[in-house]
Design an enzyme around this catalytic site. Structure first.
Site, PDB file in Angstrom:
ATOM      1  N   ARG A  70       0.997  -1.111   0.078  1.00  0.00           N
ATOM      2  CA  ARG A  70      -0.138   0.025  -0.088  1.00  0.00           C
ATOM      3  C   ARG A  70       0.828   1.378   0.010  1.00  0.00           C
ATOM      4  O   ARG A  70       2.034   1.353   0.686  1.00  0.00           O
ATOM      5  CB  ARG A  70      -0.723  -0.014   1.149  1.00  0.00           C
ATOM      6  CG  ARG A  70      -2.124  -0.760   1.385  1.00  0.00           C
ATOM      7  CD  ARG A  70      -2.781  -0.612   2.651  1.00  0.00           C
ATOM      8  NE  ARG A  70      -2.245  -2.063   3.297  1.00  0.00           N
ATOM      9  CZ  ARG A  70      -3.193  -2.551   3.973  1.00  0.00           C
ATOM     10  NH1 ARG A  70      -4.333  -2.290   3.939  1.00  0.00           N
ATOM     11  NH2 ARG A  70      -2.762  -3.754   4.693  1.00  0.00           N
ATOM     12  N   SER A 128       8.181  -4.809   6.474  1.00  0.00           N
ATOM     13  CA  SER A 128       7.929  -5.898   7.229  1.00  0.00           C
ATOM     14  C   SER A 128       8.602  -6.934   7.164  1.00  0.00           C
ATOM     15  O   SER A 128       8.254  -8.048   6.926  1.00  0.00           O
ATOM     16  CB  SER A 128       6.327  -6.303   7.208  1.00  0.00           C
ATOM     17  OG  SER A 128       5.565  -5.094   7.221  1.00  0.00           O
ATOM     18  N   ASP A 146       5.951  -3.756  10.546  1.00  0.00           N
ATOM     19  CA  ASP A 146       4.759  -3.555  10.665  1.00  0.00           C
ATOM     20  C   ASP A 146       3.945  -3.681  11.896  1.00  0.00           C
ATOM     21  O   ASP A 146       3.092  -3.300  12.278  1.00  0.00           O
ATOM     22  CB  ASP A 146       3.946  -4.648   9.711  1.00  0.00           C
ATOM     23  CG  ASP A 146       4.510  -5.916   9.657  1.00  0.00           C
ATOM     24  OD1 ASP A 146       3.904  -6.712   9.057  1.00  0.00           O
ATOM     25  OD2 ASP A 146       5.431  -6.254  10.603  1.00  0.00           O
TER      26      ASP A 146
HETATM   27  C1  0WK Z   1      -1.907  -4.670   7.398  1.00  0.00           C
HETATM   28  C2  0WK Z   1      -0.631  -3.880   7.808  1.00  0.00           C
HETATM   29  C3  0WK Z   1       0.643  -4.497   7.098  1.00  0.00           C
HETATM   30  C4  0WK Z   1       0.792  -5.799   7.632  1.00  0.00           C
HETATM   31  C5  0WK Z   1      -0.091  -6.554   7.491  1.00  0.00           C
HETATM   32  C6  0WK Z   1       0.057  -8.082   7.755  1.00  0.00           C
HETATM   33  O1  0WK Z   1      -0.971  -2.497   7.287  1.00  0.00           O
HETATM   34  O2  0WK Z   1       1.678  -3.722   7.395  1.00  0.00           O
HETATM   35  O3  0WK Z   1       2.100  -6.341   6.984  1.00  0.00           O
HETATM   36  O4  0WK Z   1      -1.414  -6.170   8.032  1.00  0.00           O
HETATM   37  O5  0WK Z   1      -1.233  -8.884   7.577  1.00  0.00           O
HETATM   38  P1  0WK Z   1      -1.061  -9.823   5.936  1.00  0.00           P
HETATM   39  O6  0WK Z   1      -1.580  -8.813   5.176  1.00  0.00           O
HETATM   40  O7  0WK Z   1       0.319 -10.344   5.785  1.00  0.00           O
HETATM   41  O8  0WK Z   1      -2.071 -10.866   6.276  1.00  0.00           O
HETATM   42  C1  BGC Z   2       8.726 -10.562   9.267  1.00  0.00           C
HETATM   43  C2  BGC Z   2       8.242  -9.599  10.151  1.00  0.00           C
HETATM   44  C3  BGC Z   2       6.886  -8.927   9.997  1.00  0.00           C
HETATM   45  C4  BGC Z   2       5.975 -10.438  10.197  1.00  0.00           C
HETATM   46  C5  BGC Z   2       4.566  -9.837   9.749  1.00  0.00           C
HETATM   47  C6  BGC Z   2       7.764 -11.706   9.111  1.00  0.00           C
HETATM   48  O1  BGC Z   2       8.007 -12.641   8.149  1.00  0.00           O
HETATM   49  O2  BGC Z   2      10.051 -11.276   9.441  1.00  0.00           O
HETATM   50  O3  BGC Z   2       9.222  -8.539  10.058  1.00  0.00           O
HETATM   51  O4  BGC Z   2       6.659  -8.166  11.151  1.00  0.00           O
HETATM   52  O5  BGC Z   2       6.490 -11.177   8.943  1.00  0.00           O
HETATM   53  O6  BGC Z   2       4.225  -9.215   8.764  1.00  0.00           O
END
Ligand code: 0WK
Ligand code: BGC
Ligand code: 0WK
Ligand code: BGC
Length: 878
Positions: free
Chosen positions: A499, A563, A617
């Protein structure tokens, strides 16, 4: 036709949840859900009680290709005084017969599985528990009705103490007959008994069995049609003879339909008719005899074999009568009429069952087989002929075949037991494998303890290098205090979507934040291409966003949520330690991502940015939630990956100078276990997922918890089950062999309560598993729930270590704290968050933790951190 329609109505009453309790025809579930599939094998004992003979059997089922069954059996008498004595004596007698049988075959020492054909109406809650509703036929032993006959038999066997068996199934003789015939004819889905008693069972659709949950597949229903009419619906057909029989029976008012049909009563019916005719001087010159007046003296067996007048005469002479030829003809006629009525009534109810099955299948032309047994059907040729004829007249459009059971229901009982045995063995094997994915409280406490130890080792200068949980300083020292203001650009990379955001922060009392963002995808080849391509793509997206927002040329302070594990020595620097999740772009590890981004901006020469902060993140999420709730001092992500950060005391962060205040530490707990801390919890499936990942040996904890991997763990469990024949009948679909095909979102969908099985079926369809059964769906759901439960518990154990550390840092007996959370898995899985919170509460009881779901993502948090950094820079502090 009318009787058939009445019976159909009674069937519906029995099937319907609301009317079942008062229905006369009980439609009892049998828990027999599948007919033999040819994989049954082994040695089984069977008891066959309730017909004219009590039999004990040993059934050997060979599954080597062509199915073969060998049987040995012994008939034992059940003396009348036991049929009507005390229940315990009856079951003791059964146990004695069993012992005698085992002795004779010299197998007393074996603990064989046993199937019990108990031919009376029983309420079952499972295959091996069966409560007798009421005795029928010649039985009336006390203390059995309302009791589970398996426990009664077990008690009697234990009383003997000289042998042991494993009672796996109790079935009705109609079910045993259907299974016996089903072994040879797979069309057999109805079981019919016309013997001492009468009854039928058939395979009903689960959706019509309202008294049970689940609406997939079929289950055999024991209609207990002997009781048809017990609620008065047959009064217009019953004759005084029927009423007289009933009045003289052991169970008046009950089994009224049976008393018009079955062998125990037909002879008596004939006798009562002959007595009435004699009294009205229509037979035997009106002279009765003691024998003729004796109940039961004219038994069905002889009645049936009316081969000509001779035998009629012989029978009547047997009753000291002196019959004339007319008397014999008349007697024969009476027998014929009684038997015909019985056959036709039986046809009527059978046709109702046939119609139910036809309608269930919405079949134009029903093709089915009825397995039949019973002395009346077998010994009264006229009966069976008339039955077949009337059935074909009532349902001419059905192709119905009658298959006479040659070896009794004992074989069927063995089949049911074999299926139960196979299912039990399979279930045991499934649970044995699933148990490796189930963690005990002790194990979870251990995970918490080990996580705590790794946290301390990560913070300490000495052991930081070796530890797996790096506890990375983030240079974020305070949570927002509402004075932040300004416009900021934020990037949010590393989750399931990339994003670019514009975040406008207003300070003051009603401080608030406005955000505009655009989501961009990061194609696989960019994630795993070169670092230049990746950062050029990021810069391209930023340019597109600035275009889209009409902000070309403005140079805003940027906060970069990146992240991945980064070593930071200041806020605007992040040295990538290693890629995780799906990223593997080359030339980035060991580099400062701000430098890489700057280089990409320079390469584009289109706009400029003021790089202020790189944040993880978890940190962005903590800040985003901290803006609303100042008690939010922990950030948690359970999404594609998993990680946590929290505010640690500066004096504990030995890698950073200074002992005053706190700093947020990015734990990078995803790597917990990389030094073997979790090896004793790792299953074969975890090893497979790790070996097939693009970073084997790394992020072990993450690979047991986060969204990127749970689907793969489930897929590997399903493959293992299928390979072992425990699922999908051992047939693997190509699609199921494809990595990543079982998306983690399926876990959330499958566990969403209401939808359940139908949802599972469509997901399995999508995975090319079109031939999956209801049981398969149930199992897939169980695997998903076990894998998700472990992930949530492991996450809860990790978090317990974090909040308890904060509590100890602050020497508090009770800590109340808020955790800001984000991530698709946490947000969309129906049970993950509650299981995680339960585990946390259990393992860290002195911490009262509130979870705050981050609605705006970590981009907002990144902007707030950037805002704080800008404020501090403008106030000249560092
Ligand atoms: C939304 C956050 C972002 C984070 C994500 C993790 O804005 O920074 O990395 O959640 O969740 P995912 O999209 O990996 O399920
Ligand atoms: C990364 C972290 C991150 C997490 C959640 C992990 O794979 O090493 O830095 O916070 O994923 O996105
Ligand atoms: C033989 C079956 C048995 C069933 C009997 C019924 O093996 O389970 O109860 O048929 O017929 P009957 O012996 O009552 O005539
Ligand atoms: C019993 C049934 C049994 C039938 C045939 C009836 O009296 O209630 O359970 O199937 O006899 O043996």
């Amino acid at each position: 036709m009318d009787v058939s329609i009445r019976f159909r109505r009674e069937m519906d009453k029995g099937l319907c949840r609301d009317t079942n309790p008062t229905a006369a025809v009980k439609m009892l579930p049998t828990y027999v859900r599948s007919t033999p599939d040819g994989t049954e094998q082994g040695e089984f004992l069977a008891l066959d009680l309730g017909g004219s003979n009590f039999r004990v059997l040993l059934v050997k089922v060979m599954a080597d290709g062509e199915q073969k069954v060998e049987m040995e059996n012994q008939i034992y008498a059940i003396p009348e005084h036991l049929m009507r004595g005390s229940g315990s004596e009856l079951f003791d007698h059964i146990a004695d017969c069993l012992a005698n049988f085992l002795e004779k075959l010299g197998i007393k020492d074996k603990k064989l599985p046993l199937g019990f054909t108990f031919s009376f109406p029983c309420q079952q809650t499972k295959l091996d528990e069966s409560v007798l509703v009421s005795w029928t036929k010649g039985f009336k032993a006390s203390g059995v009705e309302g009791k589970d006959v398996v426990s009664l038999l077990k008690k009697s066997i234990k009383k003997r103490g000289d042998f042991d068996i494993d009672i796996l199934a109790v079935i009705n003789d109609t079910v045993g007959t259907m299974m016996t015939c089903g072994y040879d004819d797979h069309h057999c889905e109805i079981g019919l008994i016309v013997g001492t008693g009468t009854n039928a069972c058939y395979m009903e659709q689960m959706r019509n069995l309202e008294v049970l949950d689940g609406d997939e597949g079929r289950m055999c229903v024991n209609t207990e049609w002997g009781a048809f009419g017990d609620d008065g619906v047959l009064e217009d057909l019953r004759t005084d003879f029927d009423r007289e029989i009933d009045a003289g029976s052991l169970n008046p008012g009950k089994q009224l339909f049976e008393k018009m049909i079955s062998g125990m009563y037909m002879g008596e019916l004939v006798r009562l008719i002959l007595v009435r005719m004699t009294k009205e001087r229509l037979l035997f010159q009106g002279k009765t005899t003691a024998e003729l007046l004796t109940t039961g003296s004219f038994n069905t067996k002889v009645g049936g074999q009316q081969k000509g007048l001779a035998s009629a005469e012989k029978v009547l002479r047997g009753l000291s009568l002196d019959p004339s030829v007319e008397d014999c003809i008349a007697t024969q006629r009476v027998c014929q009429i009684v038997s015909t009525r019985a056959a036709h009534l039986c046809a009527a109810t059978l046709v109702a069952v046939l119609r139910q099955i036809r309608d269930n299948k919405a079949a134009e032309k029903l093709r089915t087989t009825i397995g039949v047994d019973g002395s009346v059907y077998k010994n009264h040729q006229e009966f069976s002929r008339r039955l077949h004829k009337m059935v074909r007249r009532l349902v001419p459009d059905c192709d119905v075949r009658f298959l006479q059971s040659q070896c009794g229901s004992g074989k069927g009982a063995a089949m049911v037991t074999a299926v139960a045995y196979r299912l039990a063995a399979q279930q045991a094997e499934r649970q044995r494998i699933l148990d490796t994915l189930r963690l005990s409280r002790e194990q979870l406490l251990d995970v918490k303890k080990r996580m705590s130890e790794e946290m301390v080792r990560g913070l300490s200068k000495q052991t930081h290098e070796q530890t797996s949980v790096k506890m990375l300083p983030t240079y974020v020292r305070s949570t927002p205090d509402g004075t932040e203001h300004g416009d900021f650009l934020a990037l949010d990379l590393g989750g399931s979507s990339f994003r670019v955001l514009l975040v406008q922060v207003q300070s003051g009392k009603r401080h608030k934040v406005d955000m505009h963002h655009k989501i961009y995808s990061i194609p696989q080849e960019i994630m795993q291409g070169t670092g230049e391509e990746l950062f050029d793509h990021i810069v391209y997206c930023i340019a597109d966003f600035l275009e889209y927002m009409g902000m070309k040329g403005t140079s805003l302070p940027l906060g970069f949520t990146f992240s991945f594990p980064c070593h930071q020595s200041k806020l605007d620097q992040g040295i990538l330690l290693r890629w995780t999740k799906g990223f593997k772009a080359s030339g980035c590890v060991g580099q400062d991502v701000i430098t890489l981004l700057k280089a990409a901006v320079r390469r584009r020469q289109d706009f400029d940015l003021n790089f202020v902060a790189v944040v993880n993140d978890t940190v962005g999420t903590m800040m985003t939630c901290g803006y609303e709730d100042p008690k939010c001092e922990v950030g948690l992500i359970v999404g594609t990956g998993t990680n946590a950060c929290y505010m640690e005391e500066m004096q504990n962060i030995e890698l950073v100078e200074g002992d005053v205040g706190r700093m947020c530490v990015n734990m990078e707990w995803g790597a917990f276990g990389d030094n073997g801390e979790l090896d004793d919890f790792c299953t074969q499936f975890d090893h497979i997922v790790d070996n097939c990942s693009n970073n084997p040996g790394k992020q072990r904890y993450e690979k047991m918890v986060s969204g990127m991997y749970l689907g793969e763990i489930v897929r590997n469990v399903l493959m293992d089950f299928t390979a072992k024949g425990l699922l999908f009948r051992g047939k693997l679909s190509e699609r199921l062999k494809t990595r990543g095909i079982f998306e983690t979102k399926f876990l959330s969908q499958i566990e969403r309560d209401r939808l359940a099985m139908r949802q599972v079926r469509s997901i399995l369809q999508h995975l090319g598993l079109t031939s999956s059964t209801c049981d398969d769906s149930v199992l897939v759901k169980e695997v998903c729930s076990v894998v998700a439960r472990r992930a949530a518990q492991l996450c809860g154990a990790g978090l317990a270590a974090v909040v308890d550390k904060i509590r100890q840092n602050r020497n508090l007996n009770q800590l109340s704290i808020t955790v800001g959370v984000d991530g698709t898995l946490y947000k969309t899985h129906p049970h993950f968050s509650s299981i995680m919170q339960e585990t946390l509460q259990d393992l860290a009881p002195q911490c009262r933790v509130t979870f705050q779901k981050s609605e705006d993502g970590s981009g907002k948090g990144a902007a707030l951190i950037t805002a704080v950094a800008c404020r501090m820079k403008s106030e000249g502090q560092h």
